[in-house]
Design an enzyme around this catalytic site. Sequence first.
Site, PDB file in Angstrom:
ATOM      1  N   ASN A   9      11.425  11.836  10.708  1.00  0.00           N
ATOM      2  CA  ASN A   9       9.995  12.097  10.486  1.00  0.00           C
ATOM      3  C   ASN A   9       9.913  12.827   9.157  1.00  0.00           C
ATOM      4  O   ASN A   9      10.268  13.992   9.063  1.00  0.00           O
ATOM      5  CB  ASN A   9       9.429  12.945  11.629  1.00  0.00           C
ATOM      6  CG  ASN A   9       7.992  13.375  11.356  1.00  0.00           C
ATOM      7  OD1 ASN A   9       7.362  12.900  10.401  1.00  0.00           O
ATOM      8  ND2 ASN A   9       7.473  14.280  12.183  1.00  0.00           N
ATOM      9  N   TRP A  10       9.461  12.115   8.145  1.00  0.00           N
ATOM     10  CA  TRP A  10       9.442  12.711   6.794  1.00  0.00           C
ATOM     11  C   TRP A  10       8.330  13.728   6.632  1.00  0.00           C
ATOM     12  O   TRP A  10       8.303  14.471   5.649  1.00  0.00           O
ATOM     13  CB  TRP A  10       9.273  11.597   5.755  1.00  0.00           C
ATOM     14  CG  TRP A  10      10.478  10.716   5.563  1.00  0.00           C
ATOM     15  CD1 TRP A  10      11.627  10.693   6.332  1.00  0.00           C
ATOM     16  CD2 TRP A  10      10.667   9.737   4.540  1.00  0.00           C
ATOM     17  NE1 TRP A  10      12.497   9.761   5.840  1.00  0.00           N
ATOM     18  CE2 TRP A  10      11.944   9.152   4.745  1.00  0.00           C
ATOM     19  CE3 TRP A  10       9.889   9.291   3.471  1.00  0.00           C
ATOM     20  CZ2 TRP A  10      12.447   8.141   3.908  1.00  0.00           C
ATOM     21  CZ3 TRP A  10      10.391   8.290   2.638  1.00  0.00           C
ATOM     22  CH2 TRP A  10      11.661   7.734   2.854  1.00  0.00           C
ATOM     23  N   LYS A  11       7.370  13.738   7.540  1.00  0.00           N
ATOM     24  CA  LYS A  11       6.216  14.637   7.425  1.00  0.00           C
ATOM     25  C   LYS A  11       5.518  14.410   6.069  1.00  0.00           C
ATOM     26  O   LYS A  11       5.463  13.286   5.610  1.00  0.00           O
ATOM     27  CB  LYS A  11       6.640  16.085   7.647  1.00  0.00           C
ATOM     28  CG  LYS A  11       7.435  16.231   8.965  1.00  0.00           C
ATOM     29  CD  LYS A  11       7.626  17.618   9.430  1.00  0.00           C
ATOM     30  CE  LYS A  11       8.387  17.613  10.759  1.00  0.00           C
ATOM     31  NZ  LYS A  11       8.510  18.916  11.361  1.00  0.00           N
ATOM     32  N   HIS A  94       2.200  14.418  17.346  1.00  0.00           N
ATOM     33  CA  HIS A  94       3.149  15.440  16.881  1.00  0.00           C
ATOM     34  C   HIS A  94       2.483  16.811  16.986  1.00  0.00           C
ATOM     35  O   HIS A  94       1.276  16.941  16.765  1.00  0.00           O
ATOM     36  CB  HIS A  94       3.569  15.147  15.431  1.00  0.00           C
ATOM     37  CG  HIS A  94       4.726  15.985  14.998  1.00  0.00           C
ATOM     38  ND1 HIS A  94       4.574  17.290  14.605  1.00  0.00           N
ATOM     39  CD2 HIS A  94       6.054  15.713  14.947  1.00  0.00           C
ATOM     40  CE1 HIS A  94       5.765  17.782  14.312  1.00  0.00           C
ATOM     41  NE2 HIS A  94       6.683  16.854  14.509  1.00  0.00           N
ATOM     42  N   GLU A  96       2.392  19.198  15.024  1.00  0.00           N
ATOM     43  CA  GLU A  96       1.677  19.591  13.802  1.00  0.00           C
ATOM     44  C   GLU A  96       0.290  18.948  13.750  1.00  0.00           C
ATOM     45  O   GLU A  96      -0.674  19.563  13.290  1.00  0.00           O
ATOM     46  CB  GLU A  96       2.519  19.212  12.567  1.00  0.00           C
ATOM     47  CG  GLU A  96       3.711  20.151  12.418  1.00  0.00           C
ATOM     48  CD  GLU A  96       4.944  19.516  11.782  1.00  0.00           C
ATOM     49  OE1 GLU A  96       4.836  18.442  11.173  1.00  0.00           O
ATOM     50  OE2 GLU A  96       6.031  20.112  11.922  1.00  0.00           O
ATOM     51  N   GLU A 166       9.846  17.754  21.732  1.00  0.00           N
ATOM     52  CA  GLU A 166      10.037  18.654  20.605  1.00  0.00           C
ATOM     53  C   GLU A 166       9.474  20.034  20.935  1.00  0.00           C
ATOM     54  O   GLU A 166       8.266  20.258  20.799  1.00  0.00           O
ATOM     55  CB  GLU A 166       9.312  18.113  19.369  1.00  0.00           C
ATOM     56  CG  GLU A 166       9.781  16.753  18.920  1.00  0.00           C
ATOM     57  CD  GLU A 166       9.525  16.525  17.431  1.00  0.00           C
ATOM     58  OE1 GLU A 166      10.502  16.218  16.740  1.00  0.00           O
ATOM     59  OE2 GLU A 166       8.390  16.687  16.972  1.00  0.00           O
ATOM     60  N   GLY A 172      11.516  23.081  12.619  1.00  0.00           N
ATOM     61  CA  GLY A 172      11.560  23.657  11.281  1.00  0.00           C
ATOM     62  C   GLY A 172      12.021  25.108  11.250  1.00  0.00           C
ATOM     63  O   GLY A 172      11.859  25.792  10.244  1.00  0.00           O
ATOM     64  N   SER A 212      14.947  20.851  14.689  1.00  0.00           N
ATOM     65  CA  SER A 212      16.115  21.355  13.970  1.00  0.00           C
ATOM     66  C   SER A 212      17.412  20.613  14.286  1.00  0.00           C
ATOM     67  O   SER A 212      18.490  21.207  14.255  1.00  0.00           O
ATOM     68  CB  SER A 212      16.295  22.867  14.214  1.00  0.00           C
ATOM     69  OG  SER A 212      15.162  23.571  13.746  1.00  0.00           O
ATOM     70  N   GLY A 233      13.371  15.980  11.520  1.00  0.00           N
ATOM     71  CA  GLY A 233      12.507  16.322  10.393  1.00  0.00           C
ATOM     72  C   GLY A 233      13.323  16.555   9.135  1.00  0.00           C
ATOM     73  O   GLY A 233      13.781  15.613   8.475  1.00  0.00           O
TER      74      GLY A 233
HETATM   75  P1  13P Z   1      12.830  19.645  12.015  1.00  0.00           P
HETATM   76  O1  13P Z   1      13.974  18.685  12.314  1.00  0.00           O
HETATM   77  O2  13P Z   1      12.623  19.865  10.564  1.00  0.00           O
HETATM   78  O3  13P Z   1      12.928  20.874  12.840  1.00  0.00           O
HETATM   79  O4  13P Z   1      11.498  18.861  12.504  1.00  0.00           O
HETATM   80  C1  13P Z   1      11.462  18.326  13.763  1.00  0.00           C
HETATM   81  C2  13P Z   1      10.249  17.501  13.892  1.00  0.00           C
HETATM   82  O5  13P Z   1       9.153  18.013  13.973  1.00  0.00           O
HETATM   83  C3  13P Z   1      10.413  16.040  13.899  1.00  0.00           C
HETATM   84  O6  13P Z   1       9.226  15.421  14.260  1.00  0.00           O
END
Ligand code: 13P
Length: 248
Positions: A9-11, A94, A96, A166, A172, A212, A233
């Site tokens: 997930n590149w966000k 998600h 976020e 998640e 993160g 993470s 992520g």
């Molecule tokens: P991280 O791997 O950066 O913790 O992010 C996880 C995430 O939200 C994937 O959708």
Amino acid sequence: MRKKVIAGNWKMNMTPSEAVELVNTLKPLVNNPEVDVVFCVPAIDLIPVAEAAKGSNIQVGAENMYFEDKGAYTGEISPLMLVDAGIKYVVLGHSERREYFAETNETVNKKMLKAFEHGITPIMCCGESLEQREQGVTMDFIRQQVKVGFQGVTAEQAKTAVIAYEPIWAIGTGKTATTQQAQEVCRDIRACIEEIYDAATADAIRIQYGGSVNADTAPDLFAQPDIDGGLVGGASLKPDFGKIVNYK
Ligand code: 13P
């Protein structure tokens, strides 16, 4: 036997030209036919990434989608656009998007139904906050997310879905859930799917862990009986993603 699905997930990272460069770097590193590999990327990167990924095992996913086919919804992306661009997956709900963009279980449900209508595989995210974990209501909260998210989804559709567990406190933060914590919740999510549908559906649906994940934690996590891969992520933006895809 469920095939593992490992998705990045590149966000909100990578301009279109950076995106193409990253795909070209990762392409040889993520070539593992035993795993479904998905790059979920920002809307503007979808077409260049799909183009750059041609001829490789990389499938491309969106990070969000609207629940109507077309119309006066300024700024949104429709499932028809995704299908036409060759996009096979979409991340829905998600944390976020729930936190910053007012996504709710109800809108996630509408998007789930729309995705299935157009043959796009949803990766539906769920997961508790630290406060909820400390209050002991982790599964109450997640069951609600899953039950509402899957309302009106048929068993045949659900079998093809992906759920990403998640925990918000692990996203993160560099603080991966322990293997045992992740396995326990993924097992309970599968039990919830069995309750809604039946054992065959619970057995077929793929459940990822996200939060993470890195090259060190992936092997143990992905070896768990109820963890069918990961949603990654930060580490999906680096050559490390190749190690995660080849976790064995
Ligand atoms: P991280 O791997 O950066 O913790 O992010 C996880 C995430 O939200 C994937 O959708």
